[in-house]
Design an enzyme around this catalytic site. Structure first.
Site, PDB file in Angstrom:
ATOM      1  N   GLY A 150       0.827  -1.199   0.000  1.00 13.33           N
ATOM      2  CA  GLY A 150       0.000   0.000   0.000  1.00 13.33           C
ATOM      3  C   GLY A 150       0.857   1.242   0.000  1.00 13.33           C
ATOM      4  CB  SER A 151       0.039   4.708   0.823  1.00  5.82           C
ATOM      5  OG  SER A 151      -0.198   4.725   2.210  1.00  5.82           O
ATOM      6  CB  THR A 152       5.368   5.546   1.126  1.00  4.54           C
ATOM      7  OG1 THR A 152       5.833   4.832  -0.024  1.00  4.54           O
ATOM      8  CG2 THR A 152       6.563   5.887   2.004  1.00  4.54           C
ATOM      9  N   GLY A 171       2.667   2.449   5.350  1.00  2.85           N
ATOM     10  CA  GLY A 171       3.780   1.539   5.615  1.00  2.85           C
ATOM     11  C   GLY A 171       4.684   2.064   6.716  1.00  2.85           C
ATOM     12  CD  GLU A 201       4.845  -3.587  -3.805  1.00  2.00           C
ATOM     13  OE1 GLU A 201       5.195  -2.399  -3.995  1.00  2.00           O
ATOM     14  OE2 GLU A 201       3.849  -4.099  -4.298  1.00  2.00           O
ATOM     15  CD  GLU A 255       2.787   5.907  -5.636  1.00  2.00           C
ATOM     16  OE1 GLU A 255       2.759   6.016  -4.401  1.00  2.00           O
ATOM     17  OE2 GLU A 255       2.886   4.815  -6.217  1.00  2.00           O
TER      18      GLU A 255
END
Lengths: 334, 780
Positions: free
Chosen positions: B241-243, B246, B263, B392
């Site tokens: 998913g999103s940084t 994460g 990831e 992004e």
């Protein structure tokens, strides 16, 4: 984009004459810088070719219309050692009436012919007689077809003979050896000479792509033949081990697009050999529509070199009209 | 339109895939779904609605998992795990094979349901998502079968909490569940609230496969349910998913002992050199950024074009974009479908509205008037400083700039916080294969893009996360070494008040950039022997010393480009020079720690240097068997700069055991020496200085670990941190590492036998390397 089509695409549906609304490609000087910059990445081209049929699905009435369009672009062909005048006459009858009249009426397309009939030189008179009044042009293969290894002066003379005999289109074969040895100037000069010999007849340059070794050579040979004045570029004689394929088509279409972008002249495309299924015909049309645009989806800029394709299309059309799957024997043979 | 009209227009018309079967499946469940826990569906409870993004139609009502439900799922997984693992590789392989077959048998139902729920074109769901999901189960059925033979020293982690995104709902489920199950784990998986339906259909498949109850549990809900899973009694969290999420998970699991793979996002470069097949590179962008509406973590979103071809390339690209067909995702002839949700559409629109840089080209193609659609967009003429080049977008927007030279292409490509994937187009094999290793990414596609397969690890570096999914390299994330670890014993420094042991005062300084330097703070502490004698002073390193060490390590990056052979020679030389001074080191170790084990420790340290000298040119990459004509090269690359909190015990051997594998693999290291017994490390400086180790490759800090551990883990220019120090450091390191999501390897307060097999081996080599998969399709 330097010049535009002289007039818009023809909306008459018959007869399927080559619509001479396009200015003929006069050719240009050989530009080796351009030729040598051409690249063709085999894997990437194969991926595009493989995914296209799944990206573009044409169904129902649209499919029927597209298949009719495909018929209008067929060069109905017989190129056999055992061709006779009666055999050619039979073929021409099929070219005049490619689909049974009742099916065409049901599809609201009362008149439809194939794009041309394609024969050897000796069969030109027979074809002309059989096609008289139909407006269907006769194309003749030439220049020592299929290998193209007879003396150059004889190959040029053959073109002249065929034109004199009444062929409106000449399908020449290039010397593959010029490509394989990298003698691009010789390829250009040869094509120039063939074009000159054709006079007003349109010339299709057969590259015999199955014998050129790789796709980059296909791209380069395509470009050189266009520079030398080809009206059409054509994949194969139908006699090579590998004939028309989608990857080869993609490379040739992209070359045509580049040539058009640079010069403003639209060059036609003819895949030949190995296209025998209606579904394949739709895929080729879709690839043309995607890579070149709708203008190319007409017989003056696109032909299928095919003999058995028509019968499969007829079966699909009958299925469209009746809702039942058809059988080959129900449709007139050529 | 009549046939004769279409004969003239040559339009495509529509080719809609029927949604009847998928709708019937939803209806069969009353359009209301509970969770899948312990082998059965729970009663639907309070929850939320799931909509078709293309139409806005309500598809179903889903249940928001409560704490009790998450706990129940974790309990069911825990209960099922021992039996599942004990079933053995072949037993598990049979189930995974059955799941693969069932996915295949119901492939169209899965594809249509995915398209309804997610808005992706049916062609992609049908031809990419679902076949790849099947492939992952087939591939990992094989991994289960081979586990006992191929990974005899590994066992399952236990229960895995898995949280997956909405862009590839079923595919991400497959990437998570297949390897977990293969290795003997059980799972609690949460799909996103926007796209849960195929996961619930998968739950039904698990029933049809007769999968033992509790092996797969699926709970639905929003991010707060994800937080509950992260906090639950699980042994591992796998997140895609999103940084930003994460980063939160990294911080939340810090010190918990839970394994973690992330990831995350990306802003992957798509580099086109002037000798590329331009038309193919243009077409590649359709698969790079207009695949799945650009909602792909590895999307080639940053186009870098070499200047000589830039104008031509952009012209061809714009023409290609105008041919894209945007619309009803169920239409088989659609290239670009719907954006996942109005919220995401709003995000893209806002990002684009805020941009006034460059020139935008919106595809001149028809866009549906209703539903969540955004036109394919190209923004050229941007600079790296522009927001759109850095952020992004996660939508069908391609941003671009040009470059002059290969070196500049690499520089621009790597100018990002992310590091997931990169694409390189060139017909020159020398150029392409030179560029690929220089790109800071986990994946490189040469003359192709967005290629994925179960046999090749997928995952990134930098803030794109860590861990790999797929391939042999992906199995590390779902296994652990066999055996039971013992708690770490706390060791404190000796105190004393005796006179100095050395006749002349000796000053042990820090070792930074090949120089012995005084500490920035200007403080030292005495080191006493067990006997109480003063055996020296060591410098107390602070965050500025750490900063200097990182800068020295950065300056020594050429080390990563040296050959394995050269690094082996230097490691042997270190062993040779240590051996020459073995007695002195042994005496020092005995003096610091007491006892007589010093000589043995020195001997083991020499052996260890030999071990990694041996590995330096033998830890080979792989060529994965991916289903293309071409190769996927799994290259083992150094992590970069690694900070190591060395163990307090085994002050020489522990340090060497960390340093040697790291530098053997081409990393630079910053070693925080054993806190109570630092003099072995400072003595070792002289060995380093006489062994041709380039300046900056090895840096040594002394002083309290606590003074540098947090800064080390938070430092943005350090790529990995290992902590073998005191127990509480594990949490501090993991928490602070969230800054740039660097890889961490911590002891969680458990001991490691440095003199035994625990003290060396594959775990160290794996921690010292990143696997980069370079895809090279070929064709004459």
């Amino acid at each position: 984009m330097q010049t535009q089509t002289k007039s818009g695409p023809s909306h008459t549906s018959a007869p399927q004459l080559p619509q001479v609304t396009e200015p003929r490609n006069p050719g240009m000087d050989l530009d080796m810088n351009w030729v040598m910059r051409l690249q063709a990445n085999t894997s990437a081209i194969e991926r595009r070719a493989a995914s296209l049929p799944a990206r573009r699905s044409v169904k129902k009435s649209h499919q029927a219309a597209w298949l009719l369009r495909a018929i209008s672009c067929i060069d109905l062909t017989t190129l056999s050692g055992d061709d006779t005048e009666r055999r050619v006459a039979r073929l021409c009858a099929k070219a005049r009436q490619p689909v049974s009249a009742d099916l065409l009426r049901a599809l609201d397309m009362p008149t439809l012919t194939t794009g041309a009939v394609c024969v050897y030189h000796e069969m030109i008179p027979a074809a002309l007689r059989a096609l008289q009044g139909s407006g269907i042009p006769v194309a003749a293969v030439s220049t020592g077809f299929p290998a193209g290894l007879s003396p150059l002066h004889l190959r040029i003379a053959e073109i002249e003979e065929s034109v004199k005999a009444g062929a409106a289109e000449i399908d020449i074969v290039i010397s593959r050896r010029h490509v394989l040895t990298g003698d691009w100037q010789a390829l250009y000069d040869e094509m120039r000479a063939f074009r000159a010999a054709c006079g007003d007849a349109h010339v299709k340059a057969i590259l015999a792509t199955g014998e050129l070794g790789n796709l980059r050579n296909v791209a380069r040979a395509s470009m050189i033949c266009m520079m030398a004045g080809a009206d059409f570029i054509k994949t194969s004689t139908g006699k090579e081990a590998v004939n028309a394929t989608l990857p080869v088509t993609l490379v040739m279409l992209r070359a045509i697009r580049d040539y058009y972008d640079r010069t403003g002249y639209r060059v036609g495309y003819k895949p030949a050999g190995g296209i025998s299924k209606a579904k394949d015909a739709v895929t080729y049309l879709a690839l043309l529509k995607e890579e070149l645009g709708d203008r190319w989806l007409r017989p003056d800029l696109f032909r299928f070199g095919a003999s058995s394709l028509l019968n499969d299309i007829e079966r699909q059309l009958e299925h469209h009209v009746t809702g039942s799957y058809s059988a080959a024997y129900r449709h007139a043979t050529s | 339109m009549t046939v004769s009209e279409i004969f003239e227009t040559m339009d495509y018309g529509t080719a809609p895939e029927t949604a009847a079967e998928a709708c019937a499946w939803i209806k069969r469940h009353g359009a209301r779904f509970g969770h899948f826990i312990d082998g059965s569906f729970t009663k639907p409870g309070r929850g939320f609605e799931s909509h078709n993004p293309a139409t806005g139609d309500l598809l179903a009502t889903l249940t928001q998992a409560t704490q009790a439900e998450v706990d129940a799922a974790a309990r069911a997984a825990r209960k099922a795990q021992p039996k599942w693992e004990a079933l053995g590789g072949h037993g598990r392989a049979r189930y995974l094979y059955a799941l693969a077959r069932l996915l295949q048998k119901h492939s169209r139902l899965f594809a249509v349901l995915e398209t309804l729920d997610n808005g992706k074109p049916i062609r992609e769901a049908r031809d990419i998502d679902i076949p790849l999901a099947q492939r992952h189960f087939y591939y990992h059925a094989g991994m289960a079968q081979l586990m006992e033979d191929a990974l005899p020293d590994r066992c399952a982690l236990g229960v895995c909490g898995q949280i997956i995104p909405w862009n590839f709902p079923l595919l991400m489920l497959a990437w998570k569940i297949a390897p977990a199950l293969a290795m003997g784990n059980t799972v609690v998986l949460k799909p996103t609230e926007w796209t849960s339906l195929t996961a619930l259909l998968f739950a039904e498949i698990c029933q049809q496969a007769g999968l033992p109850k509790g092996v797969v549990n699926i709970v639905t809900g929003d991010g707060t349910v994800g937080e509950k899973i992260v906090a639950a009694q699980v042994d591992k969290i796998a997140f895609t998913g999103s940084t930003s999420v994460g980063r939160g998970i990294r911080a939340a699991t810090a010190g918990s002992g839970k394994a973690l793979t992330l990831e995350l996002g990306g802003k992957s470069p798509y580099i086109v050199f002037d000798d590329a097949d331009i038309d193919s590179a243009v077409e590649g962008l359709v698969d790079a950024i207009w695949f799945n509406q650009g909602q792909v973590c590895c999307a080639g979103a940053r186009l870098l074009v070499q200047e000589p071809i830039a104008d031509l390339f952009y012209r061809k690209l714009r023409a290609r974009m105008d041919k894209l067909r945007v619309g009803n995702p169920l239409d088989k002839s659609i290239d670009v479908g719907a954006i996942i949700d109005p919220a995401q559409l709003q995000r893209i629109t806002a990002l684009m509205a805020a941009n006034d840089a460059g020139e935008s080209h919106l595809a001149a193609t028809e866009i549906p008037g209703t539903g969540c659609f955004y036109p394919p967009t190209l923004v050229t003429g941007l600079n790296p400083a522009d927001t759109l080049m850095q952020e992004e977008i996660f939508g069908p927007v391609l941003v671009s700039t040009t470059f002059r030279t290969p070196a500049e292409a690499v520089q621009l490509a790597n100018n990002t916080r992310y590091g997931l994937a990169a694409t390189v187009w060139s017909e020159n094999i020398n150029l392409a294969l030179d560029i690929a290793p220089k790109l800071a990414t986990g994946i490189v596609w040469i003359n192709s893009t967005n290629m994925m397969d179960a046999a090749a690890g997928f995952g990134g570096v930098r803030e794109s996360g860590f861990g790999r999914e797929g391939g042999w390299e992906g199995l590390t994330a779902y296994t652990k070494p066999k055996g039971k670890a013992k708690p770490l014993k706390e060791i404190t420094a000796f105190a004393g008040d005796d006179a100095p042991a050395d006749p002349i005062d000796r000053t042990a300084k820090l070792y930074i950039g090949g120089k012995q330097t005084r500490p920035d703070g200007g403080y030292s502490r005495p080191v006493w022997a067990k006997s109480g004698a003063l055996i020296g002073h060591v410098s107390l390193a602070n965050r500025k010393d750490l900063r200097n060490a990182v800068e020295a390590a950065q300056a020594a990056k050429g080390w990563s480009q040296t050959t394995g052979h050269l690094r082996a020679q230097i490691l042997y030389y270190l062993a040779e020079n240590l051996s020459a001074r073995a007695d002195e080191f042994a005496k020092r170790l005995n003096a610091m720690q007491g006892g007589k084990a010093g000589a043995e420790e020195v001997d083991l340290a020499i052996k260890r240097l030999f071990t990694y000298a041996a590995w330096a040119d033998k830890y080979d990459g792989q060529i994965h068997g991916v289903p293309i004509r071409g190769i996927a090269l799994a290259m083992k690359e150094p992590v970069g700069t690694i900070g190591v909190i060395c163990p307090n015990e085994a002050p020489l051997l522990g340090m060497i055991s960390c340093m040697a594998p790291a530098i053997a693999m081409g990393n630079c290291v910053i070693l925080a020496a054993s806190e109570p017994f630092p003099l072995a490390a400072t003595d070792f400086v002289q060995v380093l200085e006489t062994s041709d180790v380039p300046a900056g490759v090895v840096n040594i800090l002394t002083g309290p670990h606590g003074d540098v551990a947090g800064d080390m883990a938070a430092h943005m220019d350090i790529d990995g941190v290992w902590s073998f120090g005191a127990a509480p450091l594990s949490e501090e390191v993991e928490r602070a590492s969230a800054s740039n999501l660097k890889r961490t390897w911590v002891n969680n307060g458990m001991a490691r036998d440095w003199s035994g097999s625990d003290g060396q081996g594959p775990a160290f080599l794996e921690a010292a390397t990143e696997v980069k998969n370079i895809w090279v399709p070929y064709g004459a």
